[in-house]
Design a protein around this motif. Structure first.
Motif, PDB file in Angstrom:
ATOM      1  N   MET A  27      37.084  50.879  56.659  1.00 25.32           N
ATOM      2  CA  MET A  27      38.527  50.101  56.323  1.00 25.32           C
ATOM      3  C   MET A  27      39.164  50.894  55.022  1.00 25.32           C
ATOM      4  SD  MET A  27      37.782  46.007  56.986  1.00 25.32           S
ATOM      5  CE  MET A  27      35.850  45.941  57.713  1.00 25.32           C
ATOM      6  N   GLY A  28      38.472  51.690  54.364  1.00 22.37           N
ATOM      7  CA  GLY A  28      39.245  52.441  53.397  1.00 22.37           C
ATOM      8  C   GLY A  28      38.526  52.035  52.070  1.00 22.37           C
ATOM      9  N   GLU A  29      38.874  53.057  51.059  1.00 27.55           N
ATOM     10  CA  GLU A  29      38.669  52.816  49.752  1.00 27.55           C
ATOM     11  C   GLU A  29      39.071  51.850  48.971  1.00 27.55           C
ATOM     12  OE1 GLU A  29      38.761  56.418  47.626  1.00 27.55           O
ATOM     13  OE2 GLU A  29      38.015  57.711  49.098  1.00 27.55           O
ATOM     14  N   GLU A  30      40.379  51.375  49.288  1.00 29.37           N
ATOM     15  CA  GLU A  30      40.887  50.355  48.625  1.00 29.37           C
ATOM     16  C   GLU A  30      40.334  49.147  49.092  1.00 29.37           C
ATOM     17  OE1 GLU A  30      45.303  48.007  48.705  1.00 29.37           O
ATOM     18  OE2 GLU A  30      45.395  50.117  49.195  1.00 29.37           O
ATOM     19  N   TYR A  31      39.752  48.805  50.322  1.00 33.10           N
ATOM     20  CA  TYR A  31      39.310  47.770  50.916  1.00 33.10           C
ATOM     21  C   TYR A  31      38.051  47.499  50.064  1.00 33.10           C
ATOM     22  CZ  TYR A  31      36.935  44.358  53.985  1.00 33.10           C
ATOM     23  OH  TYR A  31      36.374  42.931  54.436  1.00 33.10           O
TER      24      TYR A  31
ATOM     25  N   ASP B 136      30.474  58.446  65.850  1.00 40.33           N
ATOM     26  CA  ASP B 136      31.992  58.868  65.233  1.00 40.33           C
ATOM     27  C   ASP B 136      32.412  57.218  64.732  1.00 40.33           C
ATOM     28  OD1 ASP B 136      33.320  57.865  67.464  1.00 40.33           O
ATOM     29  OD2 ASP B 136      33.986  59.806  67.937  1.00 40.33           O
ATOM     30  N   ARG B 137      33.355  57.222  64.000  1.00 37.69           N
ATOM     31  CA  ARG B 137      33.854  56.267  63.403  1.00 37.69           C
ATOM     32  C   ARG B 137      34.596  55.194  64.705  1.00 37.69           C
ATOM     33  NH1 ARG B 137      33.747  55.082  58.208  1.00 37.69           N
ATOM     34  NH2 ARG B 137      33.248  56.826  57.152  1.00 37.69           N
ATOM     35  N   ARG B 138      34.969  55.893  65.560  1.00 35.92           N
ATOM     36  CA  ARG B 138      35.703  55.244  66.558  1.00 35.92           C
ATOM     37  C   ARG B 138      34.633  54.411  67.415  1.00 35.92           C
ATOM     38  NH1 ARG B 138      37.297  55.528  71.614  1.00 35.92           N
ATOM     39  NH2 ARG B 138      39.338  54.938  72.244  1.00 35.92           N
ATOM     40  N   ASP B 139      33.635  55.129  67.631  1.00 32.00           N
ATOM     41  CA  ASP B 139      32.411  54.658  68.526  1.00 32.00           C
ATOM     42  C   ASP B 139      31.996  53.212  67.481  1.00 32.00           C
ATOM     43  OD1 ASP B 139      32.840  56.205  70.458  1.00 32.00           O
ATOM     44  OD2 ASP B 139      31.315  57.693  69.892  1.00 32.00           O
ATOM     45  N   ARG B 140      31.566  53.445  66.462  1.00 33.47           N
ATOM     46  CA  ARG B 140      31.169  52.380  65.630  1.00 33.47           C
ATOM     47  C   ARG B 140      32.041  51.238  65.492  1.00 33.47           C
ATOM     48  NH1 ARG B 140      26.535  54.324  62.853  1.00 33.47           N
ATOM     49  NH2 ARG B 140      26.528  56.723  62.961  1.00 33.47           N
ATOM     50  N   SER B 141      33.286  51.330  65.392  1.00 31.95           N
ATOM     51  CA  SER B 141      34.070  50.204  65.589  1.00 31.95           C
ATOM     52  C   SER B 141      33.906  49.339  66.852  1.00 31.95           C
ATOM     53  CB  SER B 141      35.866  50.782  65.256  1.00 31.95           C
ATOM     54  OG  SER B 141      35.731  51.150  63.911  1.00 31.95           O
ATOM     55  N   LEU B 142      34.062  50.378  67.770  1.00 30.74           N
ATOM     56  CA  LEU B 142      34.109  49.626  69.211  1.00 30.74           C
ATOM     57  C   LEU B 142      32.656  48.864  69.173  1.00 30.74           C
ATOM     58  CD1 LEU B 142      35.199  49.267  72.014  1.00 30.74           C
ATOM     59  CD2 LEU B 142      34.011  51.483  72.725  1.00 30.74           C
ATOM     60  N   LEU B 143      31.587  49.416  68.749  1.00 33.99           N
ATOM     61  CA  LEU B 143      30.323  48.551  68.818  1.00 33.99           C
ATOM     62  C   LEU B 143      30.562  47.296  67.914  1.00 33.99           C
ATOM     63  CD1 LEU B 143      27.383  51.265  68.476  1.00 33.99           C
ATOM     64  CD2 LEU B 143      27.257  48.994  69.492  1.00 33.99           C
ATOM     65  N   ASN B 144      31.010  47.405  66.700  1.00 39.14           N
ATOM     66  CA  ASN B 144      31.180  46.335  65.793  1.00 39.14           C
ATOM     67  C   ASN B 144      31.950  45.124  66.377  1.00 39.14           C
ATOM     68  OD1 ASN B 144      29.663  47.416  63.877  1.00 39.14           O
ATOM     69  ND2 ASN B 144      31.274  47.640  62.237  1.00 39.14           N
TER      70      ASN B 144
ATOM     71  N   VAL C 202      39.106  44.561  63.367  1.00 36.09           N
ATOM     72  CA  VAL C 202      40.160  44.734  64.513  1.00 36.09           C
ATOM     73  C   VAL C 202      41.090  45.838  63.796  1.00 36.09           C
ATOM     74  CG1 VAL C 202      42.279  43.919  65.683  1.00 36.09           C
ATOM     75  CG2 VAL C 202      40.240  42.710  65.805  1.00 36.09           C
ATOM     76  N   ARG C 203      41.512  45.687  62.410  1.00 40.45           N
ATOM     77  CA  ARG C 203      42.181  46.619  61.746  1.00 40.45           C
ATOM     78  C   ARG C 203      41.551  47.639  61.602  1.00 40.45           C
ATOM     79  NH1 ARG C 203      42.638  41.794  58.963  1.00 40.45           N
ATOM     80  NH2 ARG C 203      41.433  42.631  57.177  1.00 40.45           N
ATOM     81  N   GLY C 204      40.280  47.843  61.191  1.00 43.57           N
ATOM     82  CA  GLY C 204      39.581  48.902  61.104  1.00 43.57           C
ATOM     83  C   GLY C 204      39.177  49.780  62.515  1.00 43.57           C
ATOM     84  N   ALA C 205      39.274  49.187  63.505  1.00 46.36           N
ATOM     85  CA  ALA C 205      39.138  49.847  64.753  1.00 46.36           C
ATOM     86  C   ALA C 205      40.446  50.514  65.089  1.00 46.36           C
ATOM     87  CB  ALA C 205      38.942  48.781  65.794  1.00 46.36           C
ATOM     88  N   LEU C 206      41.606  49.803  64.951  1.00 49.73           N
ATOM     89  CA  LEU C 206      42.936  50.502  64.980  1.00 49.73           C
ATOM     90  C   LEU C 206      43.096  51.852  64.003  1.00 49.73           C
ATOM     91  CD1 LEU C 206      45.036  47.325  65.043  1.00 49.73           C
ATOM     92  CD2 LEU C 206      44.905  48.791  67.060  1.00 49.73           C
TER      93      LEU C 206
ATOM     94  N   GLU D 269      42.461  49.184  74.402  1.00 49.08           N
ATOM     95  CA  GLU D 269      40.741  49.316  74.201  1.00 49.08           C
ATOM     96  C   GLU D 269      40.301  48.093  73.759  1.00 49.08           C
ATOM     97  OE1 GLU D 269      40.157  54.292  74.367  1.00 49.08           O
ATOM     98  OE2 GLU D 269      41.223  53.116  72.300  1.00 49.08           O
ATOM     99  N   ILE D 270      41.004  47.682  72.607  1.00 49.34           N
ATOM    100  CA  ILE D 270      40.239  46.470  71.851  1.00 49.34           C
ATOM    101  C   ILE D 270      40.049  45.483  72.619  1.00 49.34           C
ATOM    102  CG2 ILE D 270      40.559  44.772  69.736  1.00 49.34           C
ATOM    103  CD1 ILE D 270      41.760  47.406  68.049  1.00 49.34           C
ATOM    104  N   THR D 271      41.218  45.188  73.305  1.00 52.26           N
ATOM    105  CA  THR D 271      41.444  44.184  73.959  1.00 52.26           C
ATOM    106  C   THR D 271      40.524  43.921  75.227  1.00 52.26           C
ATOM    107  OG1 THR D 271      43.850  43.590  73.731  1.00 52.26           O
ATOM    108  CG2 THR D 271      43.079  42.795  75.711  1.00 52.26           C
ATOM    109  N   GLU D 272      40.318  45.200  75.884  1.00 48.54           N
ATOM    110  CA  GLU D 272      39.388  45.444  77.013  1.00 48.54           C
ATOM    111  C   GLU D 272      37.748  45.217  76.327  1.00 48.54           C
ATOM    112  OE1 GLU D 272      38.169  45.692  80.611  1.00 48.54           O
ATOM    113  OE2 GLU D 272      40.152  45.661  79.913  1.00 48.54           O
ATOM    114  N   SER D 273      37.669  45.682  75.159  1.00 44.10           N
ATOM    115  CA  SER D 273      36.299  45.410  74.585  1.00 44.10           C
ATOM    116  C   SER D 273      36.039  43.983  74.537  1.00 44.10           C
ATOM    117  CB  SER D 273      36.255  46.003  73.420  1.00 44.10           C
ATOM    118  OG  SER D 273      36.832  45.364  72.286  1.00 44.10           O
TER     119      SER D 273
END
Length: 108
Positions: free
Chosen positions: A1-5, A40-48, A65-69, A77-81
């Protein structure tokens, strides 16, 4: 989600009883787990998304959800998951997760 988060999360708990837990999560989950090789981060987001839907961890799901985007998943893809979780986690969990995802989509 980034350093700021991460910086905001650490600042939000600074000086409170929650600070130790936040530092632990930052070091052992947000750093160590997310930076492991193998996914990778994309796969980890999908898992989460699936895990957080199953746990009905709604507060966490919104941020993921924001992180996955940010990590390359599309809205479709988020909706389908989330639809996929309905068969394994139940319709109530999936419906609640989709409401949260839609709120995040609507903010964009």
């Amino acid at each position: 989600m980034g350093e700021e988060y991460v910086a905001q999360a650490l600042a939000r708990t600074s000086g409170s009883e929650s600070a130790d837990l936040q530092r632990f999560v930052t070091e052992h989950v947000w750093d160590a787990v997310w930076n492991r090789p193998g996914l990778d981060r994309r796969d980890r987001s999908l898992l989460n998304l699936g895990i957080l839907t199953a746990l009905r961890a709604h507060d966490e799901l919104a941020g993921h959800v924001r992180g996955a985007l940010n990590n390359g998943l599309t809205r479709a893809e988020i909706t389908e998951s989330i639809i996929h979780t309905a068969g394994y986690c139940g319709a109530p969990a999936a419906m609640a997760a989709m409401r949260i995802a839609q709120q995040q989509f609507d903010k964009l």
